[in-house]
Design an enzyme around this catalytic site. Structure first.
Site, mmCIF file in Angstrom:
data_model
loop_
_atom_site.group_PDB
_atom_site.id
_atom_site.type_symbol
_atom_site.label_atom_id
_atom_site.label_comp_id
_atom_site.label_asym_id
_atom_site.label_seq_id
_atom_site.Cartn_x
_atom_site.Cartn_y
_atom_site.Cartn_z
ATOM 1 C CE LYS A 1 -2.825 9.283 8.249
ATOM 2 N NZ LYS A 1 -2.997 8.499 7.038
ATOM 3 C CG PHE B 1 -3.529 6.117 2.553
ATOM 4 C CD1 PHE B 1 -2.594 6.597 3.452
ATOM 5 C CD2 PHE B 1 -4.097 4.864 2.805
ATOM 6 C CE1 PHE B 1 -2.240 5.864 4.578
ATOM 7 C CE2 PHE B 1 -3.740 4.117 3.921
ATOM 8 C CZ PHE B 1 -2.810 4.620 4.820
ATOM 9 C CG ASP C 1 -4.284 -6.034 8.987
ATOM 10 O OD1 ASP C 1 -4.150 -6.041 7.764
ATOM 11 O OD2 ASP C 1 -5.372 -6.278 9.547
ATOM 12 C CG ASN D 1 -1.796 1.143 1.394
ATOM 13 O OD1 ASN D 1 -1.357 2.277 1.231
ATOM 14 N ND2 ASN D 1 -3.047 0.896 1.699
ATOM 15 N NE ARG E 1 0.033 2.764 8.556
ATOM 16 C CZ ARG E 1 -1.156 3.304 8.248
ATOM 17 N NH1 ARG E 1 -1.292 4.627 8.142
ATOM 18 N NH2 ARG E 1 -2.215 2.562 8.057
ATOM 19 C CE1 TYR F 1 -13.297 3.494 3.878
ATOM 20 C CE2 TYR F 1 -11.326 2.435 4.771
ATOM 21 C CZ TYR F 1 -12.524 2.361 4.081
ATOM 22 O OH TYR F 1 -12.948 1.150 3.579
HETATM 23 P P1 IMP Z 1 -4.712 -3.324 5.133
HETATM 24 O O1 IMP Z 1 -3.701 -2.939 4.086
HETATM 25 O O2 IMP Z 1 -5.315 -4.658 4.914
HETATM 26 O O3 IMP Z 1 -4.149 -3.155 6.501
HETATM 27 O O4 IMP Z 1 -5.922 -2.323 4.950
HETATM 28 C C1 IMP Z 1 -5.953 -1.066 5.533
HETATM 29 C C2 IMP Z 1 -7.237 -0.369 5.109
HETATM 30 O O5 IMP Z 1 -7.581 0.598 6.086
HETATM 31 C C3 IMP Z 1 -7.117 0.378 3.793
HETATM 32 O O6 IMP Z 1 -8.332 0.326 3.100
HETATM 33 C C4 IMP Z 1 -6.869 1.798 4.177
HETATM 34 O O7 IMP Z 1 -7.473 2.657 3.260
HETATM 35 C C5 IMP Z 1 -7.500 1.909 5.549
HETATM 36 N N1 IMP Z 1 -6.577 2.690 6.368
HETATM 37 C C6 IMP Z 1 -5.613 2.217 7.192
HETATM 38 N N2 IMP Z 1 -4.888 3.233 7.690
HETATM 39 C C7 IMP Z 1 -5.419 4.353 7.176
HETATM 40 C C8 IMP Z 1 -5.066 5.730 7.304
HETATM 41 O O8 IMP Z 1 -4.107 6.124 7.973
HETATM 42 N N3 IMP Z 1 -5.843 6.588 6.630
HETATM 43 C C9 IMP Z 1 -6.893 6.198 5.854
HETATM 44 N N4 IMP Z 1 -7.228 4.933 5.657
HETATM 45 C C10 IMP Z 1 -6.496 4.008 6.334
#
Ligand code: IMP
Length: 204
Positions: A183, A160, A75, A16, A189, A162
């Site tokens: 942020k 990114f 995660d 990501n 995170r 949400y």
């Molecule tokens: P993962 O890669 O399976 O951990 O999915 C994380 C999900 O949560 C993704 O859809 C991200 O868009 C959302 N997410 C996690 N951290 C953030 C953040 O800091 N800002 C916005 N969305 C986040």
């Protein structure tokens, strides 16, 4: 086992781009060098766990096994109280398999539109896991939580996922309106990674 890993490369079990950017920025001042798993040809792990921590361990183990390096995995996701904690661990695929960040954002806006603003409490969760090797029986687990309120109109271009609808009450801005340093200082995170860095530097 809490040895530092100065100078040793660690694989980052994420593809990501938003996460990789934030994690690299947070580690830039530390003597900790991470390599994204995509640069090493590591295939994506199946996220079959039922909790953030299980999925983080699955991802870190997969990256460590394919690279032979120590691994860090994040995660994360967003829990919305009015939706009984959804999308939670399914945040990356809320709008279906292969959904984009924008698809997921639009789905969440639809789901909360009818919820009165004061009931739109939500929080980001981040589970950051460190494995010294693929069969490490004592993973290092660090957690960060970030509380906010959801808007139904996106604001801001940073971040990114949400971020454009996640209002940070202490700042009066959405997470996408914060500069990256702010942020990282406040976020789920950032909190989790700060704890992990402390551990890796032997200060835990
Ligand atoms: P993962 O890669 O399976 O951990 O999915 C994380 C999900 O949560 C993704 O859809 C991200 O868009 C959302 N997410 C996690 N951290 C953030 C953040 O800091 N800002 C916005 N969305 C986040």
């Amino acid at each position: 086992m809490s040895k530092t890993h100065h100078g040793e490369s660690i694989v980052l079990a994420s593809s990501n781009a938003g996460k990789v950017r934030e994690i690299n920025a947070l580690l830039a001042d530390e003597e900790i060098h991470v390599i994204p798993q995509s640069a090493l040809g590591v295939p994506e792990a199946a996220e079959t766990g039922l909790s953030f921590v299980e999925n983080a361990i699955l991802k870190a183990r997969n990256a460590a096994a394919h690279s032979g390096l120590a691994a860090i995995a994040d995660d994360s996701g967003i829990e919305v109280d009015a939706l009984a904690g959804a999308p939670g661990i399914y945040s990356a695929r809320y709008a279906g398999p292969g959904a984009s960040d924008l698809d997921n954002l639009n789905k969440l806006i639809e789901m909360i539109r009818e919820v009165p603003p004061e009931q739109r409490t939500a929080r980001f969760q981040c589970l950051m896991v460190y494995l010294r090797h693929a069969e490490d029986p004592t993973p290092v687990i660090c957690q960060g939580t970030w509380d906010g309120l959801l808007l139904d109109t996106p604001r801001g271009d940073n971040g990114f996922g949400y971020d454009p609808i996640f209002l940070v009450p202490s700042e009066g801005r959405t997470s996408a309106e914060l500069d990256p340093e702010t942020k990282n200082r406040l976020s789920h995170r950032g909190q989790a990674l700060t704890k992990l860095v402390r551990f890796l530097k032997g200060e835990s």
